[in-house]
Write a protein that holds these residues in place. Structure first.
Motif, PDB file in Angstrom:
ATOM      1  N   ARG A 124      12.423   7.147  -5.992  1.00  0.00           N
ATOM      2  CA  ARG A 124      12.216   6.437  -4.718  1.00  0.00           C
ATOM      3  C   ARG A 124      11.234   5.284  -4.844  1.00  0.00           C
ATOM      4  NH1 ARG A 124       9.702  11.533  -3.632  1.00  0.00           N
ATOM      5  NH2 ARG A 124       7.414  11.395  -3.619  1.00  0.00           N
ATOM      6  N   ASP A 125      10.451   5.260  -5.938  1.00  0.00           N
ATOM      7  CA  ASP A 125       9.518   4.160  -6.175  1.00  0.00           C
ATOM      8  C   ASP A 125      10.164   3.003  -6.922  1.00  0.00           C
ATOM      9  OD1 ASP A 125       7.499   5.864  -5.134  1.00  0.00           O
ATOM     10  OD2 ASP A 125       7.257   6.784  -7.108  1.00  0.00           O
ATOM     11  N   LEU A 126      11.404   3.181  -7.335  1.00  0.00           N
ATOM     12  CA  LEU A 126      12.108   2.220  -8.181  1.00  0.00           C
ATOM     13  C   LEU A 126      13.225   1.550  -7.389  1.00  0.00           C
ATOM     14  CD1 LEU A 126      12.351   4.567 -11.305  1.00  0.00           C
ATOM     15  CD2 LEU A 126      10.714   2.701 -10.954  1.00  0.00           C
ATOM     16  N   PRO A 127      13.908   0.563  -7.978  1.00  0.00           N
ATOM     17  CA  PRO A 127      15.061  -0.035  -7.295  1.00  0.00           C
ATOM     18  C   PRO A 127      16.075   1.038  -6.870  1.00  0.00           C
ATOM     19  CG  PRO A 127      14.472  -1.349  -9.199  1.00  0.00           C
ATOM     20  CD  PRO A 127      13.605  -0.133  -9.248  1.00  0.00           C
ATOM     21  N   THR A 176       0.818  -1.202   0.000  1.00  0.00           N
ATOM     22  CA  THR A 176       0.000   0.000   0.000  1.00  0.00           C
ATOM     23  C   THR A 176       0.848   1.248   0.000  1.00  0.00           C
ATOM     24  OG1 THR A 176      -1.730  -1.177   1.211  1.00  0.00           O
ATOM     25  CG2 THR A 176      -1.819   1.227   1.246  1.00  0.00           C
ATOM     26  N   SER A 177       1.949   1.252   0.811  1.00  0.00           N
ATOM     27  CA  SER A 177       2.840   2.399   0.876  1.00  0.00           C
ATOM     28  C   SER A 177       3.471   2.667  -0.472  1.00  0.00           C
ATOM     29  CB  SER A 177       3.933   2.165   1.933  1.00  0.00           C
ATOM     30  OG  SER A 177       3.348   1.970   3.204  1.00  0.00           O
ATOM     31  N   SER A 178       3.882   1.589  -1.161  1.00  0.00           N
ATOM     32  CA  SER A 178       4.497   1.744  -2.469  1.00  0.00           C
ATOM     33  C   SER A 178       3.517   2.324  -3.464  1.00  0.00           C
ATOM     34  CB  SER A 178       5.007   0.393  -2.971  1.00  0.00           C
ATOM     35  OG  SER A 178       5.532   0.495  -4.279  1.00  0.00           O
ATOM     36  N   ALA A 179       2.258   1.818  -3.414  1.00  0.00           N
ATOM     37  CA  ALA A 179       1.249   2.309  -4.349  1.00  0.00           C
ATOM     38  C   ALA A 179       0.935   3.773  -4.089  1.00  0.00           C
ATOM     39  CB  ALA A 179      -0.011   1.449  -4.235  1.00  0.00           C
ATOM     40  N   ILE A 239       9.423  -2.736 -12.441  1.00  0.00           N
ATOM     41  CA  ILE A 239      10.772  -2.518 -12.954  1.00  0.00           C
ATOM     42  C   ILE A 239      11.780  -3.160 -12.011  1.00  0.00           C
ATOM     43  CG2 ILE A 239      12.514  -0.741 -13.436  1.00  0.00           C
ATOM     44  CD1 ILE A 239      10.220   1.042 -14.404  1.00  0.00           C
ATOM     45  N   LYS A 240      12.705  -3.943 -12.569  1.00  0.00           N
ATOM     46  CA  LYS A 240      13.663  -4.696 -11.756  1.00  0.00           C
ATOM     47  C   LYS A 240      15.089  -4.374 -12.185  1.00  0.00           C
ATOM     48  CE  LYS A 240      11.621  -8.336 -13.268  1.00  0.00           C
ATOM     49  NZ  LYS A 240      11.227  -9.730 -13.596  1.00  0.00           N
ATOM     50  N   LEU A 241      15.989  -4.345 -11.205  1.00  0.00           N
ATOM     51  CA  LEU A 241      17.407  -4.199 -11.510  1.00  0.00           C
ATOM     52  C   LEU A 241      17.953  -5.535 -12.003  1.00  0.00           C
ATOM     53  CD1 LEU A 241      20.067  -2.457 -11.341  1.00  0.00           C
ATOM     54  CD2 LEU A 241      20.402  -3.524  -9.104  1.00  0.00           C
ATOM     55  N   VAL A 242      18.629  -5.507 -13.146  1.00  0.00           N
ATOM     56  CA  VAL A 242      19.271  -6.705 -13.684  1.00  0.00           C
ATOM     57  C   VAL A 242      20.707  -6.791 -13.198  1.00  0.00           C
ATOM     58  CG1 VAL A 242      20.009  -7.877 -15.794  1.00  0.00           C
ATOM     59  CG2 VAL A 242      17.795  -6.741 -15.715  1.00  0.00           C
TER      60      VAL A 242
END
Length: 239
Positions: free
Chosen positions: A42-45, A22-25, A88-91
């Motif tokens: 701040r919403d991303l990796p 919920t916090s992320s959303a 979105i993910k860090l590779v």
């Protein structure tokens, strides 16, 4: 450990996960039209919070999309899987200078060279290199020894190029502030301001725009385009 304690712990984990989700959303910025979503650094990796000078988007043979970001004045390259803009993910985040060596400084991604490489130009040394993308998740930077201008290259089939011997002319990017506006309502609404953007790129398939500014990476999503793309993918996989 009895069953009551196990159940309590399990419930606690579920509640914690729900709160985090919920916090992320809530951290993301949603337009009243339900069409735009702004995801700030701040919403991303965590690695997306590092500013950079240049970025580019690459699609592999499997239909996945990867975003490559130059960081730390050319000392580091971060790669993000942006196939699903909502996740979105860090590779990989890899140093470009080995032990006992010094990075060549800030660089720019100039243009694709064929289907599996990206031309790189180093600002200070005025040298060129190629980022080998045959393995999209494990890119390899290879320097070009000859003084050529691959920016004006002409392909010779899939493995050769015709290039000039004139060195590449670098034009520095001008940093600009961008405002994300929602104009669906009667009164235009400003959703976010992205400061000192040097480079941006848009994935036309998903409608996602990536902006590289002083605070790192900002992602602007268009949900209707995303949903249309997912529906086409689903239909393609079903055939």
């Amino acid at each position: 450990m009895n069953n009551n304690i196990k159940s309590a712990l399990a419930l606690g984990l579920v509640v914690t996960a729900a709160v985090l989700a919920t916090s992320s959303a809530e951290a993301e910025i949603h337009s009243k039209s339900k069409e735009l979503v702004v995801m700030e650094a701040r919403d991303l990796p965590e690695q997306a919070q590092t500013p950079g000078n240049s970025l580019f988007l690459h699609s592999d043979n499997g239909g996945d999309f990867y975003l490559y970001v130059e960081q730390q004045q050319g000392a580091r390259l971060s790669v993000f899987d942006v196939t699903d803009p909502a996740r979105i993910k860090l590779v990989v985040s890899m140093p470009l200078a080995g032990p006992g060596t010094t990075a060549l400084g800030a660089f720019d991604f100039v243009r694709p060279v064929g289907y599996s490489a990206e031309l790189v130009y180093f600002r200070d040394s005025q040298k060129e290199g190629m980022l080998d993308l045959h393995k999209a998740k494990k890119p390899v930077l290879r320097m070009i020894s000859a003084e050529t201008d691959f920016d004006m290259s002409e392909p010779l089939g899939e493995s050769g190029f015709l290039v000039t011997t004139q060195a590449h002319r670098y034009t520095p990017a001008v940093a600009r502030n961008y405002q994300v506006m929602d104009v669906a309502g009667s009164i235009p609404t400003q959703l976010a301001t992205v400061k000192d953007v040097k480079h941006r790129v848009t994935n036309d398939y998903t409608g996602t725009t990536f902006l590289l500014g002083s605070d790192g990476l900002t992602v602007v999503r268009r949900l209707s385009v995303e949903n249309d793309y997912k529906e086409r993918q689903y239909q393609t996989e079903g055939n």
